[in-house]
Scaffold this motif. Sequence first.
Motif, mmCIF file in Angstrom:
data_model
loop_
_atom_site.group_PDB
_atom_site.id
_atom_site.type_symbol
_atom_site.label_atom_id
_atom_site.label_comp_id
_atom_site.label_asym_id
_atom_site.label_seq_id
_atom_site.Cartn_x
_atom_site.Cartn_y
_atom_site.Cartn_z
ATOM 1 N N ASP A 251 -8.384 -11.335 -1.921
ATOM 2 C CA ASP A 251 -8.198 -11.119 -0.482
ATOM 3 C C ASP A 251 -7.104 -12.020 0.089
ATOM 4 N N HIS A 253 -4.459 -12.906 -1.600
ATOM 5 C CA HIS A 253 -3.225 -12.215 -2.011
ATOM 6 C C HIS A 253 -2.955 -11.013 -1.107
ATOM 7 N N LYS A 254 -3.983 -10.251 -0.864
ATOM 8 C CA LYS A 254 -3.812 -9.024 -0.060
ATOM 9 C C LYS A 254 -3.260 -9.373 1.325
ATOM 10 N N ASN A 255 -3.855 -10.375 1.959
ATOM 11 C CA ASN A 255 -3.426 -10.686 3.328
ATOM 12 C C ASN A 255 -2.091 -11.416 3.374
ATOM 13 N N ASP A 257 0.343 -10.876 1.200
ATOM 14 C CA ASP A 257 1.324 -9.819 0.938
ATOM 15 C C ASP A 257 1.523 -8.952 2.181
#
Length: 390
Positions: A251, A253-255, A257
């Motif tokens: 999560d 990484h997701k946010n 990115d």
Amino acid sequence: MYRIGQEEIDAVARAINSRAFFKINSAGREVYHFEEEWKALTGSRYALLMTSGFGALASSLIALGVGPGDEVIVPAYTYIATALAVTSVGAVPVIVETDETLTISVSDAEKHISAHTKAIIPVHIQGFPCDMDGLRRLADKYGVAIVEDACQADGGSYKGKYLGTLGDAGAYSFNYFKVLTSGEGGLFVTNDRTMYERALIYHDASAVAFFGDQLEDVTQPVFGGTEFRVSDITGAILREQLKKLPALIADLHKNRDAMCALLDARLTVLPSHDPQGGCPTTLALRFPTADACRAFVSRCAERGLALTIPIDTGKHVYSNWTQIMEKRGALHPAMDPFRMAENQGLQTDYAPDMCPATLDFLARTAYVAVDPDADASTVERTVCILNESV
Ligand SMILES: Cc1ncc(COP(=O)(O)O)c(C=O)c1O
């Protein structure tokens, strides 16, 4: 601290209800299970849960045989604990520049390697991964050890491998501010049997010799050490924290990115030694000048978004390491590495301006915290403020 709640509360209750939450007992064995679960996840051969990241760093250095007469290279930007772990074992820290990623500069580290250098401590500060390939080449070339300080990078990676598993030993912190937490805590890891045995003996010197079967199969001679032992309550909390780690890192990484994708092209993200790796708790922006950086941070603050300029982060900046700068390594003069005969003539000519490149990078950088629990619209709102503040 990111995700903590009922699971950890239940784990504490479980440990207390066992009525036997001393680490060395035959009941819950939470510490033992945590170490096993950590090793299974990350691939480290040996792991020792202890009281702190500092304890894990000191245990690493002891396990390497570092002591008076030795230099240990540390970056100019790290929490003071990294340098104090070095003095705690009687050696002296040699402070070197960071590169533009804010992690240790391999080239400046090489310039400071001497006949006395025993180890380098790369620090994955703010979860930014160090140039571990470059450091491995350097360490092999000069025959020095690497102790990875992954205290700010629990669960982060470098080229697909867990940070902390790439050196001769690794140290993690689980204090309140870290990715995983038990309020206080730390972990020592290594793949080397001798280092493991020495760290085992050192970190729990009084209990290891007297309780349970901890010295079974240990061939290293017992020596006097210290006490960094934790209780099973710490182990129980961290077992729950560990279950949450893979999703938490994903999560983050997701946010991060998502933030990068929405960012105005006029904003510059800090380079990285592994843009897909690290432990992305922070989005770092670089500005042409310190004034431009501070003005940007003020504009964000006016719009309700608090950013951090790392030059302002106190004991993370070498020039604020009072005990080191003023060479007071211990209260008792005979225990002070800076006064020990073996350490005279080593590289301890510290000065507040000795690492100008690092000070410049730190003054021109602004940190935006990455929230792993932010939804898409919150992420968008944050980036909107950044973009409007250019
Ligand atoms: C980079 C770094 N190294 C070492 C430490 C020491 O960890 P602990 O507080 O668990 O002793 C910290 C903790 O803040 C840290 O940030």
